[in-house]
Every structure is written in C-alpha cells, then in structure tokens.
Design an enzyme around this catalytic site. Structure first.
Site, PDB file in Angstrom:
ATOM      1  N   CYS A 145       6.256 -26.764  33.012  1.00 14.95           N
ATOM      2  CA  CYS A 145       5.935 -25.844  31.920  1.00 14.95           C
ATOM      3  C   CYS A 145       6.296 -26.617  30.664  1.00 14.95           C
ATOM      4  CB  CYS A 145       6.733 -24.550  31.999  1.00 14.95           C
ATOM      5  SG  CYS A 145       6.473 -23.532  30.532  1.00 14.95           S
ATOM      6  N   CYS A 168       8.227 -24.116  28.017  1.00 22.04           N
ATOM      7  CA  CYS A 168       9.581 -23.597  28.258  1.00 22.04           C
ATOM      8  C   CYS A 168       9.982 -23.825  29.710  1.00 22.04           C
ATOM      9  CB  CYS A 168       9.701 -22.136  27.841  1.00 22.04           C
ATOM     10  SG  CYS A 168       8.373 -21.066  28.412  1.00 22.04           S
ATOM     11  N   SER A 169       9.953 -22.777  30.535  1.00 20.03           N
ATOM     12  CA  SER A 169      10.450 -22.965  31.907  1.00 20.03           C
ATOM     13  C   SER A 169       9.702 -22.080  32.899  1.00 20.03           C
ATOM     14  CB  SER A 169      11.942 -22.635  31.949  1.00 20.03           C
ATOM     15  OG  SER A 169      12.147 -21.307  31.518  1.00 20.03           O
ATOM     16  N   CYS A 170       8.425 -21.747  32.620  1.00 17.48           N
ATOM     17  CA  CYS A 170       7.654 -20.896  33.533  1.00 17.48           C
ATOM     18  C   CYS A 170       7.603 -21.550  34.912  1.00 17.48           C
ATOM     19  CB  CYS A 170       6.250 -20.668  32.986  1.00 17.48           C
ATOM     20  SG  CYS A 170       6.278 -19.844  31.390  1.00 17.48           S
TER      21      CYS A 170
HETATM   22 FE    FE Z   1       7.486 -21.464  30.276  1.00 16.88          FE
END
Ligand code: FE
Length: 223
Positions: free
Chosen positions: A127, A130-132
């Site tokens: 991602c 961010c951190s998906c």
């Molecule tokens: Fe994300």
C-alpha cells in the site's frame, strides 16, 4: 529451554528465582505507547462514546478479540484449499469473498482480489499510501509492510526488495506489484512447491507463510 534473543545467560531477575527456572530472556519493559498523543486521543474518544451510550466497553473488547484472533493461519487455509481443489481455486480467483465465506471467513465490506503466482508471473502487494492490507485473512500487517522504505521501494525496485527477503526469481519471471487501497485488498496465491504432492490441506497450510501471501517470499516445503 532454547535461548532466544541471541543470549543464553542464566540471569536471575527476581521472579526467576521463585520457580527455580533460569530466564533466558530480557525482563519485560514497561510499554509507554499508551501515553502517546494519539493513544490518549483514542482513549478519550472511546470513553466519550461509552459515556454517551453509543458503544459499550464490552463491544470494544469483543471487537479487539475478533481482530486479535485473525492471522495468517486464515489466509493459509484458503490457499491450501485452492491448491488441493481446482474448482475452489477458480471460485477464489473469480469470487473471492464468496470463496472465503465457504470456509467460514467473513470478509465483510472488504473487496478482495486474489492474484495467482505462476511459473511466469510473480505478484507482490503493497500500500504505497499507508498500510491497506487483507487484515481479515492475514491479521495485523508487519511493521515492515507499513514502513516508508517498503512502500516506496516495492514499486520502484521490486526485485531488489525481493532479494532482501531472500527471494530470487529467474529474469524471465514478470514481477507485478499491486497497490492496495481502502476499497481493494489483494491476497497473493503463492505457487505450491514441488515435493508436496499428496500432502493434506492441514500440512500444506502449515508451510504457507504470511510473507508468501504478501508476495515477499515463495513457499518452501521445508518451511
Ligand atoms: Fe493503505
């Protein structure tokens, strides 16, 4: 007891004496993360929502329990089934949410997309924003997945990043990097390693690692 953390001294720190066992680990340090600004804000918000009767403390606790129970073992079950059942694999690739529901895994609103590794294509997920991450199948993402270095380098120099994970691919294998979003999560369907013919789903699931379902590594039969 096998030492870990790279040291094996028999130090005695108080409680170690009480049950007569040497403790080959460092004493647990106090966790100060609950004092950060965002943690304080989250706690204040939670207390306010409980006070207003919008949520209950038990609902929060139950949700934390659900999130904590998730982990790569869930994704591994899905992958192992796909390896053993070609019809299931087709459903996993075409209607992933329904295929996961067959195994009792509810993906909720998550729109999952399963990308299959083959002899000619290797997929990895990131991602960049961010951190998906497919949390319902893999649990909480590892720190490296959220790091700026991985997020930026996975798309710029994927082969170098893969090499740092110990993953080397032949030059003629195409590397495809998939950028996850809040609406779309990816799961890599790794290749079934040679030498696992006739293995049970359970035995296969045990060798399917989290990182292989992110596409950072390959599955090895001796994992
Ligand atoms: Fe994300």
């Amino acid at each position: 007891m096998a030492p870990h953390d790279g040291h094996d001294h028999d130090h005695a720190h108080g409680h170690g004496e009480q049950h007569g066992q040497p403790h080959p680990h460092r004493p647990i340090q106090e966790d100060l993360s609950y004092r950060t600004e965002s943690a304080v804000r989250a706690r204040a918000l939670k207390e306010l929502l409980i006070e207003k009767g919008i949520i209950t403390a038990d609902e929060v606790r139950r949700q934390i329990e659900i999130v904590d129970a998730r982990g790569p073992h869930m994704g591994a079950r899905v992958v192992a089934r796909a390896w053993c059942d070609p019809e299931y694999k087709k459903r996993l690739l075409t209607t992933p949410n329904a295929a996961c529901a067959e195994l009792g895994i509810d993906l909720g609103e998550t729109h999952l997309f399963v990308v299959e590794n083959t002899a000619t294509v290797h997929n990895m997920i990131v991602c960049t924003l961010c951190s998906c991450y497919p949390k319902t199948l893999l649990g909480i993402p590892p720190d490296w997945y959220k790091s700026f270095a991985y997020r930026s380098r996975a798309v710029r120099e994927p082969r170098t990043v893969l090499a740092e994970f110990g993953t080397s691919l032949p030059d003629d294998v195409e590397v495809r990097v998939h950028d996850s979003t809040a609406d779309l999560r990816y799961l890599v369907l790794p290749r079934r390693p040679e030498g696992t013919e006739g293995w049970s789903e359970e035995r296969l699931a045990a060798i399917i690692s989290r990182d292989s379902m992110i596409g950072a590594t390959l599955v090895r039969p001796d994992a």
